[in-house]
Design a protein around this motif. Structure first.
Motif, PDB file in Angstrom:
ATOM      1  N   VAL A 180     -50.810   3.435 -35.984  1.00  0.00           N
ATOM      2  CA  VAL A 180     -49.777   3.273 -35.316  1.00  0.00           C
ATOM      3  C   VAL A 180     -49.700   1.651 -35.069  1.00  0.00           C
ATOM      4  O   VAL A 180     -48.455   0.856 -35.438  1.00  0.00           O
TER       5      VAL A 180
ATOM      6  N   ALA B 203     -43.036   8.037 -31.772  1.00  0.00           N
ATOM      7  CA  ALA B 203     -44.261   8.432 -32.703  1.00  0.00           C
ATOM      8  C   ALA B 203     -44.225  10.052 -32.715  1.00  0.00           C
ATOM      9  O   ALA B 203     -44.324  10.859 -31.625  1.00  0.00           O
TER      10      ALA B 203
ATOM     11  N   CYS C  40     -50.893   4.561 -29.422  1.00  0.00           N
ATOM     12  CA  CYS C  40     -49.399   4.649 -29.419  1.00  0.00           C
ATOM     13  C   CYS C  40     -48.974   3.789 -27.963  1.00  0.00           C
ATOM     14  O   CYS C  40     -48.155   2.896 -28.164  1.00  0.00           O
TER      15      CYS C  40
ATOM     16  N   LYS D  80     -49.565   0.160 -28.463  1.00  0.00           N
ATOM     17  CA  LYS D  80     -48.223  -0.630 -29.347  1.00  0.00           C
ATOM     18  C   LYS D  80     -47.041  -0.594 -28.737  1.00  0.00           C
ATOM     19  O   LYS D  80     -46.072  -1.053 -29.131  1.00  0.00           O
TER      20      LYS D  80
ATOM     21  N   VAL E 105     -45.421   2.332 -27.670  1.00  0.00           N
ATOM     22  CA  VAL E 105     -44.176   3.261 -28.078  1.00  0.00           C
ATOM     23  C   VAL E 105     -43.783   3.893 -26.868  1.00  0.00           C
ATOM     24  O   VAL E 105     -44.426   4.256 -26.016  1.00  0.00           O
TER      25      VAL E 105
ATOM     26  N   ALA F 163     -44.135   9.782 -27.567  1.00  0.00           N
ATOM     27  CA  ALA F 163     -44.744  10.440 -28.458  1.00  0.00           C
ATOM     28  C   ALA F 163     -44.390  11.849 -28.427  1.00  0.00           C
ATOM     29  O   ALA F 163     -44.578  12.515 -27.412  1.00  0.00           O
TER      30      ALA F 163
END
Lengths: 687, 687
Positions: free
Chosen positions: B282, B292, B308, B311, B313, B316
């Motif tokens: 990712v 995600a 994740c 990153k 995100v 998820a």
């Protein structure tokens, strides 16, 4: 003629049949009351005697636990005052009786139903009867086994057996009292009675209050009828045949164009109708006429029926309306019509009916534009709209019929005649009835009982109104509404009662395919955990008993299932194994088929499950066992082809899982059990 | 820590909250018992005192009506003998108390539920509690109005008001006692209690027996959570994306190919997946990732979630299974996963879920091969199989969704978070929940209450049966709570509880289209007599009150209907008038719309009725009134086009008439009432 017996006369009647009552004496005045109490022995109960007062307790007309002379005098005055407060009530004195010790209170009652005659009621008694509504009903006659079953159906039955440490009560005394009351009701000129309470002790029972209405029930004497069977007609005449598409006589003609015998329109104003030569009257049709369909205006019907009779037509289907359903004038026309038919020994369906459909003979003698498929269900309906609706739906779902009959006003052929006639058709594997009102209830029950011995009969009864109940004067009268009586009568006749038309067809198709289960040991095979949980809820809700899996079956299942399966019933066989995994489970179940009676198979749409394949596995499973297999292929479009495969083998699918458990629960509650595998059944449509 | 208080301590606690108890004294031996009785005054009751004996009456440990000194001595001996017969029971003496006169017996109780905490029970008391099952439940806290409602829900409530001439009882005293017991339960360290009976008189009430279990309920402290809302993603990463059609990572990719944002497969072993460039992690995806979807094996999930988080995100969706549902090892993996998400402030759906569908955004982030249509229902389900089944069915029936969410193990996002998030979408007009177990019950109720104020919430609770609970434990990794408690809690939160998934969707679609009715005055317009009769039965069965037609409406109906119409409700308008006759009846109903709240419209297949025409008339009827219009177009194929017309205006059809009454009955029982017309709703599909 109806007359309420006074309490002493009521007690005397009970004693005649061996039902125990307290020692008691009538007293016209205070002095007599005191003397009566002394003779009986204290404590006593003092009750008002007044023909107008039915519920004595409710108006303060009963004094219990009266301990001495002063008490009797006070009670007498209280009761007299209470009676004076009731408008128009004549006070005729008191009854003084032995004060029996308290016990568990029951009710035994009887009412006379307009359709089924004398009906017996047993229930939890006391002042809370209507609140508890813990009652069971039976149409008389009843035997001892029937009485025992009534008692055991009661919610309060555990109290009789002894509950949470309380002493068991004298069940035998209760059974004896109920049976005695049934005999009394059968043999005496009584139209209604109410023993409430019958007090039950650890040893013995006594009726402490009895209300008995003497009288003779009005019984309509019906003429004995000849057994009816459907003709296999070569010639059908349509009287009132028309080329005008807005006319019923057109719709009937159009529907019958597919009939491969001779079709003869009868219409005095036409040379031909829809290309067929028309005749001025039934009499003018050359050769024999086996079936006449009549769609002319009501006033012409008696004449047409006479013509048919002269011609020797064995059966007339009278679609025309405007008879008994419209009032007295119409009723006279209806009587005239049926008299005409009777004179010639001709049978009559209707009037005021949709007609008759016999798909195996290519006959649709109705004005419903849609013709049903051939199949195994016989359907009798008291509503034409219910038929058109069901037929429209049946074409979509692929449900087929041996016969669809609209009974109309039942001027001649009634449910009682038509049920055995349709059931006698070898194509018929289950009968479905939509009933608003049954005529000649006892004869109907007798006919239904005989049919239900070989062909399952499922009925939907509509018209469960609460209105009469509210107005009823007796406890029993308020409990035994017409719906409850129908339910009891159906049960006694072996008819399964469905809660809706949809359920009736689900049960009918299931029994037509699988027959009655031999027992009630049920299993659920599910490929999805969520539906295993729901299945378990629905099983409990609808009275389906899920078995604990015995060790030997568990061992064999372990050998074919992944280790994470839940090892209980409902079986969650985990969704990743496809139809092959179901097949392996079925093999184990086939191997152990002596251990179970009913198997629900639940599948859901999944990338790894081929619906057609699982359908074939279910067909194989059903075929290799004489057991009831109940498929629940859930979802929509994905399952369509698979459902068709099942249908081609007459196996119905339950797309809503609760419906499957509701249907099986209704079947199990009937107590009917099967004798093993039915002959294989398919629609001939192939796969 | 749980400890049963002795009877005196229990009484003391009740007195502290103002609940009346009989005068009483503890006595360690026979002489003390005699002295106690003399001090209290005869008659008295003598009860065993033994920590081991819970149900004193059941073992003969209670003697009532003890009239004198000899009686007390005898009672003491009897009770001591009874205690000696109970294995391992210590005899600690007796409690001697005032013998109160008999009265109507009630029960007040409290239990601590694992999901919802303290739950209050009120019911008919005495020794028959389990047999009668006449009880009502509420999750605490409760106010006086709530207590009154509980009392009025009881079947035995008419007895409180005075029934069939019996004196009314002191309802206020009952309400005060229940409210006091609720306060006690809220404020004291009590986990369970049982006042049975509370004896209610015409004047006052007294608790005659009390069993109190002291202790502190184990409350799992849940971390406060931030309010969740769904992202409107521009970039979706699929971790575990695969080109192998047997893999979940393939199915998810394939479903997301229709997404019109950026789709980024993540797979360290591939250059590209299904033609899209793949990334090794990712973190390697350029730019922001808004969502995600994780479909890798369980052991890899904590690492992926950390990636994740790094990153940034925000959400998820963890489809992977093998967590808490499999046991302790899996649970540790689940805890590790949710801790990782929490660390980065990332939200987590699942694990062990089917995923997420947001049709209005073109997102199907699940491995279900079928994507649902856009629509107005939000659906949260604890079972993935229920979702695939419902979606398959929805495509066939034309039912559309704003969101379909599989909640999985609810490691982070739970029903409590997801319900408001989906309801906040303006496209959502009703919420449907399939619930096996709710976590953090109180927070859930609070959230549901807020949502239900503006959006109808309908729930199906599974796991009602003992068997179901067993199946649930193997399925979701947690034991399901008690069905009755859930029902009470749902009701308190304004959630409608449906008996089946099918019913939930029927109610959801009806409320999405028509809103809650403003009142309960219902009418039935039927073109077929048979279904008018059935409608009347079903109305009674499901608690729908059919109004008597007022004279002014009757007059206006007479003007547009043929003379033979039945002039009552259900209206049988006679089937020969076509859609035009329905339209004229609708006009009268529109004119008089202040006089009613709900209209059922029943039609059957008929040569004179154009189904499409009647569908348009129903749409007009619904649009011109702010009332609940409930179409029942019965039949099959014939009605298909008409049903589609209704559906395009979001109006659901009920092809089974009973379902319509069941759904409306459930809505009415909730007590929720609407505020008039909803904004018009259509699917944009045209007619």
């Amino acid at each position: 003629m109806r007359e309420r017996l006074d309490e002493a006369a009521g007690y005397a009647l009970l004693e005649k049949y061996g039902i125990g009552v307290p020692a008691h004496r009538l007293a016209r005045d205070r002095a007599e009351a005191v003397a009566a109490a002394r003779a009986i022995g204290y404590p006593v109960v003092v009750k008002v005697v007044s023909p107008e007062i039915v519920h004595k307790s409710d108006v303060g007309g009963v004094v219990t636990g009266v301990a001495d002379r002063i008490g009797v005098m006070a009670a007498y005055e209280q009761v007299r005052t209470a009676a004076a407060a009731v408008p128009d009530a004549r006070f005729e004195g008191v009854i003084v009786e032995e004060h029996l010790p308290p016990g568990r209170e029951f009710l035994i009652g009887g009412t006379t139903d307009s359709a089924f005659g004398k009906v017996l009621t047993v229930g939890t008694g006391g002042t809370l009867v209507e609140l508890l509504r813990d009652v069971s009903f039976r149409v008389l006659p009843i035997d001892e086994a029937g009485v025992r079953a009534m008692v055991r159906e009661l919610r309060s039955y555990p109290l009789v057996k002894g509950y949470r440490g309380s002493l068991p009560l004298d069940e035998e005394a209760l059974v004896r009292a109920v049976l005695a009351a049934a005999r009394l009701f059968e043999h005496e000129a009584v139209v209604e009675f109410d023993i409430n309470p019958l007090v039950l002790y650890a040893d013995g029972a006594a009726a402490v209050d009895a209300r008995v209405i003497a009288g003779t029930p009005e019984v309509t004497q019906m003429p004995e009828k000849v057994q009816f069977s459907f003709p296999d007609p070569r010639t059908i005449a349509v009287v009132g045949a028309s080329a005008d598409p807005t006319k019923v006589g057109y719709a009937v003609m159009r529907n019958l164009l597919g009939f491969d015998g001779r079709l003869c329109p009868v219409n005095p104003h036409r040379e031909q109708v829809l290309g067929l030569p028309a005749y001025p009257s039934v009499g003018a049709v050359p050769g024999e006429v086996d079936l006449a369909v009549v769609a002319v205006r009501a006033s012409l019907v008696p004449g047409v029926v006479r013509d048919c009779g002269e011609k020797g037509v064995p059966l007339a289907v009278v679609i025309s309306a405007g008879f008994g359903e419209t009032g007295d004038v119409g009723q006279r026309l209806e009587d005239e019509t049926s008299a005409a038919a009777r004179k010639y020994g001709m049978r009559l369906l209707g009037p005021n009916c949709l007609g008759l459909m016999l798909p195996h003979l290519g006959i649709n003698a109705t004005f419903d534009p849609i013709s049903p498929q051939k199949g195994h269900l016989g359907f009798l309906s008291q509503s034409g709209a219910v038929i058109t609706t069901v037929v429209d739906w049946s074409v979509m779902t692929g449900t087929g019929f041996s016969a669809v009959v609209s009974v109309g006003n039942q001027a001649d052929l009634s449910f009682t005649d038509l049920l055995p006639a349709v059931a006698a058709d070898p194509a018929t594997r289950a009968m479905i009835l939509y009933v608003e009102e049954v005529k000649e209830g006892r004869r109907f029950l007798e006919a239904a009982r005989q049919v239900a011995d070989t062909v399952p009969v499922i009925a939907v009864k509509s018209g469960a109104s609460a209105k009469g109940r509210a107005a009823a004067s007796s406890h029993t009268g308020s409990l035994a509404g017409s719906f409850e009586v129908y339910s009891a009568a159906f049960r006694q006749a072996g008819i399964l009662q469905a809660g809706s038309i949809e359920e009736a067809f689900q049960i009918g198709e299931l029994l037509a395919s699988e027959g009655y289960p031999q027992g009630e040991r049920a299993y659920v095979v599910s490929g999805a955990g969520g539906f295993a949980v729901l299945a378990s809820d629905y099983a409990e809700r609808h009275g389906v008993a899920l078995q604990t899996i015995p060790d030997d079956i568990l061992r064999d299942l372990d050998a074919v299932l992944p280790p994470i399966w839940n090892r209980s019933n409902p079986m969650d066989i985990v969704g990743d194994g496809g139809a092959g995994r179901y097949a392996r489970v079925f093999d184990v179940m086939i191997e152990h088929q002596d251990a179970w009676d009913i198997a629900f198979v639940v599948t859901v749409p999944s990338a790894v499950l081929n619906p057609i394949e699982i359908a074939h596995e279910i067909v194989r499973f059903s075929g290799k066992t004489g057991k009831m297999v109940v498929p629940c292929l859930l979802g929509g479009e994905t399952m369509r082809g698979a459902v068709r495969v099942l249908k081609n083998h007459c196996i119905p699918n339950f797309p809503e899982i609760e419906d499957a458990f509701r249907a099986v629960g209704t079947v199990l509650r009937s107590g009917r059990r099967g004798r093993g595998a039915l002959p294989a059944c398919d629609t001939g449509a192939g796969d």
